[in-house]
Design an enzyme around this catalytic site. Structure first.
Site, PDB file in Angstrom:
ATOM      1  N   CYS A 163       9.286   9.601  -3.071  1.00 56.13           N
ATOM      2  CA  CYS A 163       9.045   8.428  -3.443  1.00 56.13           C
ATOM      3  C   CYS A 163       8.495   8.176  -4.744  1.00 56.13           C
ATOM      4  O   CYS A 163       7.681   8.724  -4.953  1.00 56.13           O
ATOM      5  CB  CYS A 163       8.234   7.864  -2.270  1.00 56.13           C
ATOM      6  SG  CYS A 163       7.295   6.345  -2.806  1.00 56.13           S
ATOM      7  N   CYS A 209       5.039   6.757  -4.871  1.00 59.62           N
ATOM      8  CA  CYS A 209       4.095   7.620  -4.584  1.00 59.62           C
ATOM      9  C   CYS A 209       3.813   8.406  -5.594  1.00 59.62           C
ATOM     10  O   CYS A 209       2.634   9.018  -5.894  1.00 59.62           O
ATOM     11  CB  CYS A 209       4.540   8.454  -3.400  1.00 59.62           C
ATOM     12  SG  CYS A 209       4.999   7.430  -1.895  1.00 59.62           S
TER      13      CYS A 209
END
Length: 98
Positions: free
Chosen positions: A22, A25
């Site tokens: 991600c 993230c």
């Protein structure tokens, strides 16, 4: 250590559910690392990869990543998904330390 022990491991606990793939993230990783350093000894911070901890993520309703959850005395106080300004996250955690 089970999740109940984790969220009761200090007065205030930050849990992050993330995924290695991600991009949001990945951008939050240095932010969380910095907060971890700043609040060392005051707040326990735990990070769980949803691909490794699928059941835990589902059990805690972490449908999108990153998901941040702040617990105080073992009780969920605040939750946010997505990228967060580092200062906003830090201020939010500190507000529960008072």
């Amino acid at each position: 250590m089970d999740y109940k022990e984790i969220i009761n491991s200090s007065k205030v606990v930050l849990v992050e559910f993330f995924a290695s793939w991600c991009p949001h993230c990945q951008r939050m990783m240095p932010v969380v690392a910095q907060i971890k350093e700043l609040l060392q000894g005051q707040v326990n911070i735990y990070q769980f990869d949803i691909d490794e901890y699928t059941d835990l993520a589902q059990a805690n309703g972490a449908d999108s990543v990153p998901t941040f959850i702040i617990y105080k005395d073992g009780v969920e106080q605040w939750r946010e998904s997505g990228e967060i300004e580092g200062q906003v996250l830090l201020s939010k955690i500190e507000s529960y330390l008072r």
